[in-house]
Design a protein around this motif. Sequence first.
Motif, PDB file in Angstrom:
ATOM      1  N   LEU A  83       9.062  14.577  15.372  1.00  0.00           N
ATOM      2  CA  LEU A  83      10.320  14.415  14.656  1.00  0.00           C
ATOM      3  C   LEU A  83      10.181  15.087  13.038  1.00  0.00           C
ATOM      4  O   LEU A  83      10.897  15.808  12.626  1.00  0.00           O
ATOM      5  CB  LEU A  83      11.120  13.334  14.823  1.00  0.00           C
ATOM      6  N   VAL A  84       9.243  14.215  12.528  1.00  0.00           N
ATOM      7  CA  VAL A  84       9.114  14.472  11.210  1.00  0.00           C
ATOM      8  C   VAL A  84       8.526  16.001  10.843  1.00  0.00           C
ATOM      9  O   VAL A  84       9.314  16.328  10.004  1.00  0.00           O
ATOM     10  CB  VAL A  84       8.108  13.460  10.481  1.00  0.00           C
ATOM     11  N   GLU A  85       7.777  16.516  11.604  1.00  0.00           N
ATOM     12  CA  GLU A  85       7.553  17.795  11.537  1.00  0.00           C
ATOM     13  C   GLU A  85       8.469  18.712  11.454  1.00  0.00           C
ATOM     14  O   GLU A  85       8.698  19.662  10.866  1.00  0.00           O
ATOM     15  CB  GLU A  85       6.167  18.101  12.267  1.00  0.00           C
ATOM     16  N   ALA A  86       9.117  18.655  12.583  1.00  0.00           N
ATOM     17  CA  ALA A  86      10.316  19.530  13.009  1.00  0.00           C
ATOM     18  C   ALA A  86      11.303  19.423  11.894  1.00  0.00           C
ATOM     19  O   ALA A  86      11.937  20.327  11.348  1.00  0.00           O
ATOM     20  CB  ALA A  86      11.028  19.295  14.249  1.00  0.00           C
ATOM     21  N   VAL A  87      11.657  18.269  11.441  1.00  0.00           N
ATOM     22  CA  VAL A  87      12.708  18.047  10.573  1.00  0.00           C
ATOM     23  C   VAL A  87      12.334  18.712   9.083  1.00  0.00           C
ATOM     24  O   VAL A  87      12.947  19.331   8.399  1.00  0.00           O
ATOM     25  CB  VAL A  87      13.083  16.707  10.223  1.00  0.00           C
ATOM     26  N   ALA A  88      10.874  18.440   8.535  1.00  0.00           N
ATOM     27  CA  ALA A  88      10.664  18.907   7.379  1.00  0.00           C
ATOM     28  C   ALA A  88      10.574  20.590   7.436  1.00  0.00           C
ATOM     29  O   ALA A  88      11.132  21.103   6.527  1.00  0.00           O
ATOM     30  CB  ALA A  88       9.152  18.278   7.142  1.00  0.00           C
ATOM     31  N   GLN A 134      16.456  14.787  -3.051  1.00  0.00           N
ATOM     32  CA  GLN A 134      15.050  14.239  -3.171  1.00  0.00           C
ATOM     33  C   GLN A 134      15.230  13.710  -1.146  1.00  0.00           C
ATOM     34  O   GLN A 134      16.088  12.899  -0.959  1.00  0.00           O
ATOM     35  CB  GLN A 134      14.666  13.172  -3.704  1.00  0.00           C
ATOM     36  N   ALA A 135      14.618  14.335  -0.574  1.00  0.00           N
ATOM     37  CA  ALA A 135      14.528  13.911   0.938  1.00  0.00           C
ATOM     38  C   ALA A 135      13.178  13.038   1.331  1.00  0.00           C
ATOM     39  O   ALA A 135      12.132  13.391   0.856  1.00  0.00           O
ATOM     40  CB  ALA A 135      14.499  15.034   1.804  1.00  0.00           C
ATOM     41  N   PHE A 136      13.556  11.807   2.346  1.00  0.00           N
ATOM     42  CA  PHE A 136      12.507  11.101   2.687  1.00  0.00           C
ATOM     43  C   PHE A 136      12.674  11.173   4.182  1.00  0.00           C
ATOM     44  O   PHE A 136      13.848  10.720   4.628  1.00  0.00           O
ATOM     45  CB  PHE A 136      12.604   9.668   1.946  1.00  0.00           C
ATOM     46  N   LEU A 137      11.385  11.459   4.933  1.00  0.00           N
ATOM     47  CA  LEU A 137      11.563  11.603   6.493  1.00  0.00           C
ATOM     48  C   LEU A 137      10.421  10.517   6.746  1.00  0.00           C
ATOM     49  O   LEU A 137       9.560  10.663   6.511  1.00  0.00           O
ATOM     50  CB  LEU A 137      11.277  13.090   6.775  1.00  0.00           C
ATOM     51  N   CYS A 138      11.017   9.939   7.828  1.00  0.00           N
ATOM     52  CA  CYS A 138      10.342   9.097   8.678  1.00  0.00           C
ATOM     53  C   CYS A 138      10.354   8.976  10.029  1.00  0.00           C
ATOM     54  O   CYS A 138      11.357   8.745  10.502  1.00  0.00           O
ATOM     55  CB  CYS A 138      10.092   7.651   7.912  1.00  0.00           C
ATOM     56  N   GLY A 139       9.502   8.725  10.880  1.00  0.00           N
ATOM     57  CA  GLY A 139       9.488   8.585  12.470  1.00  0.00           C
ATOM     58  C   GLY A 139       8.240   9.159  13.106  1.00  0.00           C
ATOM     59  O   GLY A 139       7.393   9.436  12.546  1.00  0.00           O
ATOM     60  N   PRO A 140       8.647   9.412  14.421  1.00  0.00           N
ATOM     61  CA  PRO A 140       7.425   9.909  15.184  1.00  0.00           C
ATOM     62  C   PRO A 140       7.108  11.073  14.653  1.00  0.00           C
ATOM     63  O   PRO A 140       7.914  12.075  14.124  1.00  0.00           O
ATOM     64  CB  PRO A 140       8.219  10.135  16.490  1.00  0.00           C
ATOM     65  N   THR A 141       5.837  11.630  14.664  1.00  0.00           N
ATOM     66  CA  THR A 141       5.340  13.009  14.315  1.00  0.00           C
ATOM     67  C   THR A 141       5.926  14.042  14.485  1.00  0.00           C
ATOM     68  O   THR A 141       6.310  14.857  13.514  1.00  0.00           O
ATOM     69  CB  THR A 141       3.827  12.773  14.679  1.00  0.00           C
ATOM     70  N   GLN A 201      10.520  18.702  -2.858  1.00  0.00           N
ATOM     71  CA  GLN A 201      11.717  17.663  -2.786  1.00  0.00           C
ATOM     72  C   GLN A 201      11.682  16.923  -1.421  1.00  0.00           C
ATOM     73  O   GLN A 201      12.425  15.975  -1.301  1.00  0.00           O
ATOM     74  CB  GLN A 201      12.775  18.495  -2.829  1.00  0.00           C
ATOM     75  N   ILE A 202      10.512  17.107  -0.662  1.00  0.00           N
ATOM     76  CA  ILE A 202      10.672  16.637   0.721  1.00  0.00           C
ATOM     77  C   ILE A 202       9.203  15.643   0.773  1.00  0.00           C
ATOM     78  O   ILE A 202       8.120  15.984   0.596  1.00  0.00           O
ATOM     79  CB  ILE A 202      10.530  17.355   1.943  1.00  0.00           C
ATOM     80  N   ARG A 203       9.390  14.264   0.913  1.00  0.00           N
ATOM     81  CA  ARG A 203       8.295  13.332   1.261  1.00  0.00           C
ATOM     82  C   ARG A 203       8.317  12.670   2.893  1.00  0.00           C
ATOM     83  O   ARG A 203       9.486  12.655   3.191  1.00  0.00           O
ATOM     84  CB  ARG A 203       8.486  12.040   0.210  1.00  0.00           C
ATOM     85  N   ILE A 244       1.009  -1.333  -0.022  1.00  0.00           N
ATOM     86  CA  ILE A 244      -0.001  -0.070  -0.247  1.00  0.00           C
ATOM     87  C   ILE A 244       0.805   1.170   0.025  1.00  0.00           C
ATOM     88  O   ILE A 244       1.971   1.215   0.687  1.00  0.00           O
ATOM     89  CB  ILE A 244      -0.831  -0.026   1.197  1.00  0.00           C
ATOM     90  N   GLY A 245       0.526   2.282  -0.713  1.00  0.00           N
ATOM     91  CA  GLY A 245       1.104   3.450  -0.668  1.00  0.00           C
ATOM     92  C   GLY A 245       1.835   3.803  -1.945  1.00  0.00           C
ATOM     93  O   GLY A 245       2.312   3.067  -2.522  1.00  0.00           O
ATOM     94  N   GLY A 246       1.815   5.243  -2.510  1.00  0.00           N
ATOM     95  CA  GLY A 246       2.282   5.496  -3.562  1.00  0.00           C
ATOM     96  C   GLY A 246       3.013   6.833  -3.667  1.00  0.00           C
ATOM     97  O   GLY A 246       3.536   7.426  -4.737  1.00  0.00           O
ATOM     98  N   TYR A 247       3.026   7.570  -2.536  1.00  0.00           N
ATOM     99  CA  TYR A 247       3.797   8.670  -2.539  1.00  0.00           C
ATOM    100  C   TYR A 247       5.076   8.530  -1.700  1.00  0.00           C
ATOM    101  O   TYR A 247       6.207   9.308  -2.225  1.00  0.00           O
ATOM    102  CB  TYR A 247       2.538   9.678  -1.716  1.00  0.00           C
TER     103      TYR A 247
END
Length: 246
Positions: free
Chosen positions: A218-223, A209-216, A235-237, A101-104
């Motif tokens: 952290l992801v928001e702060a890093v984005a 191209q950036a991919f960020l994943c983790g606790p909500t 350029q940020i997913r 599942i998932g396409g983004y």
Amino acid sequence: MKQTLNWQIAAIKDIKPETAKVKSFTLTLPAWMRHRAGQHYDIRLTAEDGYQAQRSYSIASEPEREGEVDITVERIHDGEVSTYMHEVLVPGDRIEARGPIGGYFVWEASMVEPLLLIAGGSGVVPLMSMIRHRAAVGAKNPTSLLYSSRDFDDIIYYNELEKLRTASNGVQVLHTLTRSQPPGWKGYARRIDPEMLKEVAQPLGKSVQAFLCGPTLLVEAVANALVKIGIKSDQIRTERFGPTGG
Ligand SMILES: Cc1cc2nc3c(=O)[nH]c(=O)nc-3n(C[C@H](O)[C@H](O)[C@H](O)COP(=O)(O)OP(=O)(O)OC[C@H]3O[C@@H](n4cnc5c(N)ncnc54)[C@H](O)[C@@H]3O)c2cc1C
């Protein structure tokens, strides 16, 4: 209905401890479909009284492996599904699964731009699928992983990441340990901040191209910080795993 939305009965082929709180599960899938690195499966548990609980788990393995996928699950204190998977499941058991599942939030080797992967805790799982895919097809795009963990013993896939780091065309792997560091630690020792992001992102250039994943949180702060240092939001997913990550 699309095949990926159908539930199938996956068999647990193997269970591997990764850290004290994290295990990887190899699922054999009768209706296996090749995934794209970054996608996930839904897992559904049904109790004898019919009560059901369903959660998403990213695929950790590379798409090149046929017939099975690995998922990597962190045991959350009092967590309904993650605790069951850690404490009850044994090889040979069967669970319901649907996916991929998932396409983004996906990376494919046809994307040739430099890659910046940023993970907090178990957020490294879908990024590991990307790293394994990159290694399996021999992609050469410059790639850096910035991976935040609390303590050294919490780092998931440490040995495999070390091997990939030192391989030719390997991935640059930078760890930050936010809670405690072993003697002689040479990595970062604080939460991810704009200064750290600049050091890691700028050598990758403007087309990164950036991919960020983790606790909500952290992801928001890093984005937000990435946008501030000049990386465009398209350029940020991002993928968010849970409420806060504690
Ligand atoms: C697309 C997607 C992919 C995911 N991939 C993974 C993965 O690869 N590996 C993985 O371990 N998890 C992953 N997760 C998180 C996973 O789906 C569950 O949320 C997690 O396992 C907790 O479920 P539970 O039933 O054990 O806990 P619950 O019973 O749902 O929650 C128990 C308590 O823990 C809190 N909590 C819930 N989720 C989290 C969390 N992620 N972090 C911290 N606290 C939490 C809840 O607020 C609650 O207080 C993913 C989530 C999404 C949306």
